[in-house]
Design a protein around this motif. Sequence first.
Motif, PDB file in Angstrom:
ATOM      1  N   GLU A  46      15.862 -16.728  -9.653  1.00  0.00           N
ATOM      2  CA  GLU A  46      14.583 -17.106  -8.768  1.00  0.00           C
ATOM      3  C   GLU A  46      13.324 -16.536  -9.742  1.00  0.00           C
ATOM      4  O   GLU A  46      13.424 -15.262  -9.908  1.00  0.00           O
ATOM      5  CB  GLU A  46      14.722 -16.407  -7.643  1.00  0.00           C
ATOM      6  N   SER A  47      12.317 -17.350 -10.047  1.00  0.00           N
ATOM      7  CA  SER A  47      11.202 -16.816 -10.897  1.00  0.00           C
ATOM      8  C   SER A  47       9.933 -17.637 -10.587  1.00  0.00           C
ATOM      9  O   SER A  47      10.041 -18.670 -10.330  1.00  0.00           O
ATOM     10  CB  SER A  47      11.694 -17.057 -12.469  1.00  0.00           C
ATOM     11  N   LEU A  48       8.920 -16.631 -10.740  1.00  0.00           N
ATOM     12  CA  LEU A  48       7.257 -16.991 -10.563  1.00  0.00           C
ATOM     13  C   LEU A  48       7.128 -17.308 -11.487  1.00  0.00           C
ATOM     14  O   LEU A  48       6.759 -16.244 -12.427  1.00  0.00           O
ATOM     15  CB  LEU A  48       6.692 -16.184  -9.587  1.00  0.00           C
ATOM     16  N   VAL A  49       6.770 -18.480 -12.133  1.00  0.00           N
ATOM     17  CA  VAL A  49       6.367 -18.912 -13.395  1.00  0.00           C
ATOM     18  C   VAL A  49       4.762 -19.187 -13.526  1.00  0.00           C
ATOM     19  O   VAL A  49       4.343 -19.944 -12.610  1.00  0.00           O
ATOM     20  CB  VAL A  49       7.167 -20.010 -13.916  1.00  0.00           C
ATOM     21  N   VAL A  50       4.015 -18.788 -14.337  1.00  0.00           N
ATOM     22  CA  VAL A  50       2.652 -19.057 -14.471  1.00  0.00           C
ATOM     23  C   VAL A  50       2.617 -19.388 -16.141  1.00  0.00           C
ATOM     24  O   VAL A  50       3.633 -19.176 -16.990  1.00  0.00           O
ATOM     25  CB  VAL A  50       1.749 -18.123 -14.397  1.00  0.00           C
ATOM     26  N   PHE A  51       1.528 -19.961 -16.488  1.00  0.00           N
ATOM     27  CA  PHE A  51       1.065 -20.463 -17.847  1.00  0.00           C
ATOM     28  C   PHE A  51      -0.172 -19.770 -18.136  1.00  0.00           C
ATOM     29  O   PHE A  51      -0.954 -19.558 -17.551  1.00  0.00           O
ATOM     30  CB  PHE A  51       0.982 -21.957 -17.968  1.00  0.00           C
ATOM     31  N   ALA A  52       0.084 -19.305 -19.882  1.00  0.00           N
ATOM     32  CA  ALA A  52      -1.232 -18.676 -20.353  1.00  0.00           C
ATOM     33  C   ALA A  52      -2.148 -19.561 -21.134  1.00  0.00           C
ATOM     34  O   ALA A  52      -1.602 -20.498 -21.668  1.00  0.00           O
ATOM     35  CB  ALA A  52      -0.436 -17.787 -21.367  1.00  0.00           C
ATOM     36  N   GLY A  53      -3.213 -18.880 -21.251  1.00  0.00           N
ATOM     37  CA  GLY A  53      -4.387 -19.707 -22.103  1.00  0.00           C
ATOM     38  C   GLY A  53      -3.549 -19.699 -23.640  1.00  0.00           C
ATOM     39  O   GLY A  53      -4.075 -20.505 -24.262  1.00  0.00           O
TER      40      GLY A  53
ATOM     41  N   PRO B 277      -4.661 -17.518  -7.837  1.00  0.00           N
ATOM     42  CA  PRO B 277      -5.848 -16.912  -8.759  1.00  0.00           C
ATOM     43  C   PRO B 277      -5.567 -16.812 -10.188  1.00  0.00           C
ATOM     44  O   PRO B 277      -4.447 -16.436 -10.544  1.00  0.00           O
ATOM     45  CB  PRO B 277      -6.271 -15.691  -8.023  1.00  0.00           C
ATOM     46  N   PRO B 278      -6.714 -16.784 -11.321  1.00  0.00           N
ATOM     47  CA  PRO B 278      -6.558 -16.395 -12.558  1.00  0.00           C
ATOM     48  C   PRO B 278      -5.991 -15.043 -12.598  1.00  0.00           C
ATOM     49  O   PRO B 278      -6.686 -14.248 -11.911  1.00  0.00           O
ATOM     50  CB  PRO B 278      -7.352 -16.865 -13.367  1.00  0.00           C
ATOM     51  N   LEU B 279      -5.057 -14.682 -13.501  1.00  0.00           N
ATOM     52  CA  LEU B 279      -4.947 -12.983 -13.708  1.00  0.00           C
ATOM     53  C   LEU B 279      -5.146 -12.893 -15.202  1.00  0.00           C
ATOM     54  O   LEU B 279      -4.650 -13.571 -16.196  1.00  0.00           O
ATOM     55  CB  LEU B 279      -3.197 -13.049 -13.507  1.00  0.00           C
ATOM     56  N   PHE B 280      -5.934 -11.797 -15.444  1.00  0.00           N
ATOM     57  CA  PHE B 280      -6.347 -11.333 -16.777  1.00  0.00           C
ATOM     58  C   PHE B 280      -5.302 -10.455 -17.264  1.00  0.00           C
ATOM     59  O   PHE B 280      -4.754  -9.576 -16.558  1.00  0.00           O
ATOM     60  CB  PHE B 280      -7.634 -10.593 -16.655  1.00  0.00           C
ATOM     61  N   ALA B 281      -4.723 -10.881 -18.519  1.00  0.00           N
ATOM     62  CA  ALA B 281      -3.454 -10.355 -18.926  1.00  0.00           C
ATOM     63  C   ALA B 281      -3.782 -10.084 -20.345  1.00  0.00           C
ATOM     64  O   ALA B 281      -4.280 -10.577 -21.206  1.00  0.00           O
ATOM     65  CB  ALA B 281      -2.077 -11.295 -18.906  1.00  0.00           C
ATOM     66  N   VAL B 282      -2.714  -9.205 -20.855  1.00  0.00           N
ATOM     67  CA  VAL B 282      -2.506  -8.866 -22.514  1.00  0.00           C
ATOM     68  C   VAL B 282      -0.930  -9.231 -22.573  1.00  0.00           C
ATOM     69  O   VAL B 282       0.059  -8.683 -21.980  1.00  0.00           O
ATOM     70  CB  VAL B 282      -2.935  -7.673 -22.765  1.00  0.00           C
ATOM     71  N   MET B 283      -0.728 -10.015 -23.710  1.00  0.00           N
ATOM     72  CA  MET B 283       0.851 -10.378 -24.142  1.00  0.00           C
ATOM     73  C   MET B 283       0.985  -9.477 -25.071  1.00  0.00           C
ATOM     74  O   MET B 283       0.187  -9.697 -26.165  1.00  0.00           O
ATOM     75  CB  MET B 283       0.718 -11.898 -24.082  1.00  0.00           C
TER      76      MET B 283
ATOM     77  N   VAL C  64      -5.501 -15.363 -19.996  1.00  0.00           N
ATOM     78  CA  VAL C  64      -5.536 -15.534 -18.666  1.00  0.00           C
ATOM     79  C   VAL C  64      -4.194 -16.471 -18.309  1.00  0.00           C
ATOM     80  O   VAL C  64      -3.742 -17.388 -18.950  1.00  0.00           O
ATOM     81  CB  VAL C  64      -6.738 -16.277 -18.378  1.00  0.00           C
ATOM     82  N   PHE C  65      -3.729 -15.832 -16.984  1.00  0.00           N
ATOM     83  CA  PHE C  65      -2.568 -16.664 -16.809  1.00  0.00           C
ATOM     84  C   PHE C  65      -3.015 -17.615 -15.451  1.00  0.00           C
ATOM     85  O   PHE C  65      -3.566 -16.985 -14.598  1.00  0.00           O
ATOM     86  CB  PHE C  65      -1.379 -15.661 -16.184  1.00  0.00           C
ATOM     87  N   ARG C  66      -2.429 -18.704 -15.377  1.00  0.00           N
ATOM     88  CA  ARG C  66      -2.902 -19.448 -14.332  1.00  0.00           C
ATOM     89  C   ARG C  66      -1.649 -19.985 -13.576  1.00  0.00           C
ATOM     90  O   ARG C  66      -0.599 -20.380 -14.209  1.00  0.00           O
ATOM     91  CB  ARG C  66      -3.823 -20.760 -14.534  1.00  0.00           C
TER      92      ARG C  66
END
Length: 292
Positions: free
Chosen positions: A32-39, A166-172, A290-292
């Motif tokens: 079970e996973s919450l998936v988002v997509f990155a810039g 909401p957009p999430l500001f991230a560092v990968m 950014v993750f959306r």
Amino acid sequence: MPSGVLATRAPAKVNLTLHVLGRRPDGYHELESLVVFAGAADRLELEPGDGLSLRIEGPTAAAAGPADDNLVLRAARHLAERVAFLRMGTFRLTKNLPAAAGIGGGSSDAAAALRLLASLNGLPADDPRLFDAARRTGADVPVCLDPRARMMRGVGERIGPPLDLPPLFAVMVNPRVSVPTPEVFRRLGRVPGDLGPPDHPAVPGRISAGDLVSLLVAGGRNDLEPPAIAAEPVIGTALSRLRALDGCRLARMSGSGATVFGLFDDCRAASRAARALRVAEPSWWVKATVFR
Ligand code: C5P
């Protein structure tokens, strides 16, 4: 129908949570996973023409392996088995994302190929043959067909409706190691404390960035983190480095690793953190996004 070059982005897929619910009789694990997509993304172009071929270029092309084995071609072949007289051509893949890194780069490339072929051949986005071809190509490909935040369950085949996050500001961060997915799953259950409580937090349709991060911290986890760290301790180092940076609210691994991410309050904090990390660890792949 289009005749010029078609292009699309193939964004990194990030698991904000990844809960392992159990093991199926066939050996695969229910997730079970919450998936988002990155810039952060690869780019795929399709020049319509005779036959089917693929050229791979870009900063991480060398790690992507031979073109013949690439999921872009496999996805195209699976679709061609399902759609008579499918028009194809030459794909050009610009690889920017690290390969075999827990961020679904190959799966997203394959899904991008299916989108381009759908558009070239006038197939609607909800044509079930696209979903079938995606599922045959790989467990993570269907969720990448329409890359928007969603809950994903099962082994990836049960996909929830798009979530208005909401957009999430991230560092990968990828510490330039790759951990084979089967090995991570094999180690699961052998590392003390690697399976948390069973409940996944319910993610409301509308939520502020602050509340979402609190929810992820309080009730979310990636169950594959402990076994991946046991296989490659540098993943644990990357997580500690992220957590030590100013303004980092959450640091977690994506997929089966080795890519980890940190969530920050705003774009400036994320950019600053990425700069600091690049100086400290020049050999790592570090990307503010950014993750959306
Ligand atoms: O999906 P993929 O081919 O990358 O999976 C590689 C291996 O990881 C599988 O053969 C299986 O051993 C393990 N796996 C699993 N449960 C999943 C996904 C992968 O056990 N949901």
